[in-house]
Design a protein around this motif. Structure first.
Motif, PDB file in Angstrom:
ATOM      1  N   ARG A  59      35.970  32.491  39.922  1.00  0.00           N
ATOM      2  CA  ARG A  59      36.974  31.434  40.319  1.00  0.00           C
ATOM      3  C   ARG A  59      38.351  31.861  40.714  1.00  0.00           C
ATOM      4  NH1 ARG A  59      39.627  27.097  37.316  1.00  0.00           N
ATOM      5  NH2 ARG A  59      39.059  28.209  35.505  1.00  0.00           N
ATOM      6  N   PHE A  60      38.857  32.763  39.933  1.00  0.00           N
ATOM      7  CA  PHE A  60      39.996  33.010  40.213  1.00  0.00           C
ATOM      8  C   PHE A  60      40.536  34.273  41.167  1.00  0.00           C
ATOM      9  CE2 PHE A  60      40.816  30.803  36.459  1.00  0.00           C
ATOM     10  CZ  PHE A  60      42.139  30.052  36.530  1.00  0.00           C
ATOM     11  N   THR A  61      39.442  34.896  41.515  1.00  0.00           N
ATOM     12  CA  THR A  61      39.337  36.063  42.597  1.00  0.00           C
ATOM     13  C   THR A  61      39.761  35.277  43.911  1.00  0.00           C
ATOM     14  OG1 THR A  61      37.130  35.875  43.081  1.00  0.00           O
ATOM     15  CG2 THR A  61      37.932  37.677  41.656  1.00  0.00           C
ATOM     16  N   SER A  62      39.464  33.846  43.948  1.00  0.00           N
ATOM     17  CA  SER A  62      39.722  33.288  45.239  1.00  0.00           C
ATOM     18  C   SER A  62      41.181  32.361  45.063  1.00  0.00           C
ATOM     19  CB  SER A  62      38.719  32.516  45.584  1.00  0.00           C
ATOM     20  OG  SER A  62      38.266  31.447  44.842  1.00  0.00           O
ATOM     21  N   ARG A  63      41.899  32.631  43.885  1.00  0.00           N
ATOM     22  CA  ARG A  63      42.835  31.658  43.887  1.00  0.00           C
ATOM     23  C   ARG A  63      44.339  32.430  43.474  1.00  0.00           C
ATOM     24  NH1 ARG A  63      41.421  27.001  40.040  1.00  0.00           N
ATOM     25  NH2 ARG A  63      43.519  26.216  40.498  1.00  0.00           N
ATOM     26  N   ASP A 105      42.420  29.777  30.886  1.00  0.00           N
ATOM     27  CA  ASP A 105      41.830  30.858  31.797  1.00  0.00           C
ATOM     28  C   ASP A 105      42.872  31.784  32.192  1.00  0.00           C
ATOM     29  OD1 ASP A 105      39.456  29.449  31.383  1.00  0.00           O
ATOM     30  OD2 ASP A 105      39.398  28.567  33.315  1.00  0.00           O
ATOM     31  N   GLN A 106      44.086  31.260  32.717  1.00  0.00           N
ATOM     32  CA  GLN A 106      45.048  32.235  33.281  1.00  0.00           C
ATOM     33  C   GLN A 106      45.621  33.188  32.118  1.00  0.00           C
ATOM     34  OE1 GLN A 106      48.070  30.251  35.738  1.00  0.00           O
ATOM     35  NE2 GLN A 106      46.784  28.549  35.579  1.00  0.00           N
ATOM     36  N   CYS A 107      45.767  32.550  30.859  1.00  0.00           N
ATOM     37  CA  CYS A 107      46.157  33.339  30.026  1.00  0.00           C
ATOM     38  C   CYS A 107      45.288  34.596  29.420  1.00  0.00           C
ATOM     39  CB  CYS A 107      46.584  32.270  28.696  1.00  0.00           C
ATOM     40  SG  CYS A 107      48.176  31.293  28.902  1.00  0.00           S
ATOM     41  N   LEU A 108      43.897  33.984  29.635  1.00  0.00           N
ATOM     42  CA  LEU A 108      42.844  35.160  29.051  1.00  0.00           C
ATOM     43  C   LEU A 108      42.982  36.140  30.269  1.00  0.00           C
ATOM     44  CD1 LEU A 108      40.531  35.913  27.426  1.00  0.00           C
ATOM     45  CD2 LEU A 108      39.329  34.383  28.838  1.00  0.00           C
ATOM     46  N   LEU A 109      43.094  35.853  31.470  1.00  0.00           N
ATOM     47  CA  LEU A 109      43.345  36.813  32.499  1.00  0.00           C
ATOM     48  C   LEU A 109      44.558  37.711  32.455  1.00  0.00           C
ATOM     49  CD1 LEU A 109      42.141  34.824  35.798  1.00  0.00           C
ATOM     50  CD2 LEU A 109      41.031  36.679  34.778  1.00  0.00           C
ATOM     51  N   TYR A 110      45.487  37.086  32.216  1.00  0.00           N
ATOM     52  CA  TYR A 110      47.085  37.651  31.902  1.00  0.00           C
ATOM     53  C   TYR A 110      46.810  38.743  30.824  1.00  0.00           C
ATOM     54  CZ  TYR A 110      49.706  35.070  35.607  1.00  0.00           C
ATOM     55  OH  TYR A 110      50.249  34.710  36.650  1.00  0.00           O
ATOM     56  N   SER A 111      46.243  38.167  29.757  1.00  0.00           N
ATOM     57  CA  SER A 111      46.288  39.073  28.698  1.00  0.00           C
ATOM     58  C   SER A 111      45.405  40.256  28.742  1.00  0.00           C
ATOM     59  CB  SER A 111      45.994  38.055  27.316  1.00  0.00           C
ATOM     60  OG  SER A 111      44.877  37.631  27.199  1.00  0.00           O
ATOM     61  N   GLY A 112      44.330  39.871  29.369  1.00  0.00           N
ATOM     62  CA  GLY A 112      43.185  41.011  29.484  1.00  0.00           C
ATOM     63  C   GLY A 112      43.300  42.002  30.746  1.00  0.00           C
TER      64      GLY A 112
END
Length: 190
Positions: A42-46, A78-85
């Motif tokens: 989902r986030f690769t396209s956003r 979800d954004q926090c998960l991506l940023y932290s990882g």
């Protein structure tokens, strides 16, 4: 790193998540693993989400109701998960502690778990509980190419503040010493 191509983007992300789980000795159940794969898709396209002020999105989500609240708080988690990882350097750029994204993401998922009345509430409770493990898997995915290892100080901070087993192992591997946990009652120098 050996490049293996899979027939679909879902299969590619699934393979990367599996490889990262093995590399960081973490096992995610099927539901969490699937959530992580679809989050990545989902986030690769956003890419526009990188410009968002997550704390404001969290406040807007807290004051919203119904479906809008669920979408906003899910996006914050979800954004926090991506940023932290994937992008832990964002904490430094935004002048916040490395655990900022962990704490905010857990809060977003935890709030959804408490407020929702349908079956999805259990998924959000699991996401809040397993946030650090999910973050560790994402960080491992990022580091599989050996380029993006956190420095020892940040690993020690993550371990101390979140209990991340991966950050502990990385710190130990980088320094050759076992970090000593700070006791909350221990007086710190001024």
């Amino acid at each position: 790193m050996k490049l293996v191509l899979h027939p679909t983007s879902t299969a590619q992300w699934q393979a990367l998540v599996n490889e990262a789980e093995q590399a960081c000795a973490t096992h995610l159940d099927q539901e969490l693993q699937s959530y992580l794969v679809f989050l990545l898709m989902r986030f690769t396209s956003r890419p526009e989400l990188a410009a968002r002020v997550i704390a404001l999105d969290f406040l807007h989500g807290m004051s919203s109701r119904g479906r809008l609240q669920e979408e906003q708080l899910r996006d914050v988690g979800d954004q926090c998960l991506l940023y932290s990882g994937f992008y832990p350097e964002q904490a430094r750029r935004r002048l916040v502690n490395h655990t900022y994204f962990v704490d905010l993401g857990r809060s977003a998922y935890g709030t959804l778990a408490e407020r929702l009345r349908h079956a999805t509430a259990e998924v959000y409770a699991q996401l809040a509980e397993a946030f650090v493990h999910l973050r560790d898997v994402l960080q491992t995915m990022r580091e599989l190419d050996r380029e993006a290892v956190l420095d020892p100080l940040h690993n020690a901070e993550l371990w101390q503040q979140t209990g991340s087993r991966r950050a502990f192992a990385q710190y130990r591997r980088q320094t050759g010493v076992i970090p000593i946990p700070l006791d909350e009652d221990t007086e710190k120098p001024h």
